[in-house]
Design an enzyme around this catalytic site. Sequence first.
Site, PDB file in Angstrom:
ATOM      1  N   GLU A   1       1.079   3.938   1.908  1.00 31.70           N
ATOM      2  CA  GLU A   1       1.688   4.335   3.179  1.00 31.70           C
ATOM      3  C   GLU A   1       2.855   3.412   3.543  1.00 31.70           C
ATOM      4  O   GLU A   1       3.899   3.884   4.005  1.00 31.70           O
ATOM      5  CB  GLU A   1       0.641   4.321   4.305  1.00 31.70           C
ATOM      6  CG  GLU A   1      -0.500   5.290   4.091  1.00 31.70           C
ATOM      7  CD  GLU A   1      -1.668   4.731   3.291  1.00 31.70           C
ATOM      8  OE1 GLU A   1      -2.730   5.362   3.307  1.00 31.70           O
ATOM      9  OE2 GLU A   1      -1.526   3.657   2.644  1.00 31.70           O
TER      10      GLU A   1
ATOM     11  N   HIS B   1       0.850  -1.191   0.000  1.00 32.43           N
ATOM     12  CA  HIS B   1       0.000   0.000   0.000  1.00 32.43           C
ATOM     13  C   HIS B   1       0.886   1.242   0.000  1.00 32.43           C
ATOM     14  O   HIS B   1       2.063   1.193   0.349  1.00 32.43           O
ATOM     15  CB  HIS B   1      -0.902   0.003   1.230  1.00 32.43           C
ATOM     16  CG  HIS B   1      -1.960  -1.051   1.199  1.00 32.43           C
ATOM     17  ND1 HIS B   1      -3.060  -1.012   2.029  1.00 32.43           N
ATOM     18  CD2 HIS B   1      -2.106  -2.171   0.449  1.00 32.43           C
ATOM     19  CE1 HIS B   1      -3.830  -2.057   1.786  1.00 32.43           C
ATOM     20  NE2 HIS B   1      -3.260  -2.784   0.831  1.00 32.43           N
TER      21      HIS B   1
ATOM     22  N   CYS C   1      -6.062   2.371   5.487  1.00 37.29           N
ATOM     23  CA  CYS C   1      -6.769   1.169   5.935  1.00 37.29           C
ATOM     24  C   CYS C   1      -6.274   0.787   7.335  1.00 37.29           C
ATOM     25  O   CYS C   1      -5.284   1.352   7.830  1.00 37.29           O
ATOM     26  CB  CYS C   1      -6.531   0.025   4.943  1.00 37.29           C
ATOM     27  SG  CYS C   1      -4.857  -0.667   5.010  1.00 37.29           S
TER      28      CYS C   1
ATOM     29  N   CYS D   1      -2.484  -0.113   7.372  1.00 36.12           N
ATOM     30  CA  CYS D   1      -1.615   1.058   7.250  1.00 36.12           C
ATOM     31  C   CYS D   1      -1.710   1.958   8.478  1.00 36.12           C
ATOM     32  O   CYS D   1      -0.702   2.505   8.929  1.00 36.12           O
ATOM     33  CB  CYS D   1      -1.948   1.831   5.978  1.00 36.12           C
ATOM     34  SG  CYS D   1      -1.509   0.926   4.481  1.00 36.12           S
TER      35      CYS D   1
END
Length: 155
Positions: free
Chosen positions: A62, A60, A87, A90
């Site tokens: 991040e 992801h 999410c 993260c």
Amino acid sequence: MSNTDLTAADVAFLERTLELAVRAGELGNRPFGALIVSANGDELAEGINQATSSASVIAHAEIDAITQTASPAALIGATVYASGEPCPMCSAALVWAGVHRVVFAAAEPDFRALLPKGPRFALSCREVIASSGQDIEVVGPSLGTEALRPFGRAA
């Protein structure tokens, strides 16, 4: 801090995450971008979602930005800017990284319908971070409908 209290720098960094999100989408990934700014205002790293184009489902934006940061110590007190609400995975990583502030453009409920079906969690970024007991400021959603621009490119 309310969303109307964003500084010019906050807005510029958020706009950059939207550019990164568009790039992620162009590469066939879900359109998410992130960047990290140190406690003294220096940009440390940028990341894009690569969960589809790489061999890692945890790639992801991040996480990408965190792993590109030259020094884990630099993350202490940093601000993470994200094109979309982080999410739970993260959000937890941001807690572990020691960031001080998270600023996101689009809220998960707003971009959910614009993305292909996939796993969803009922926990917001705020809830995950609040459950950590750490003093981390969460600001967002920000930028209004402009925040959803990268999601118009979602596959």
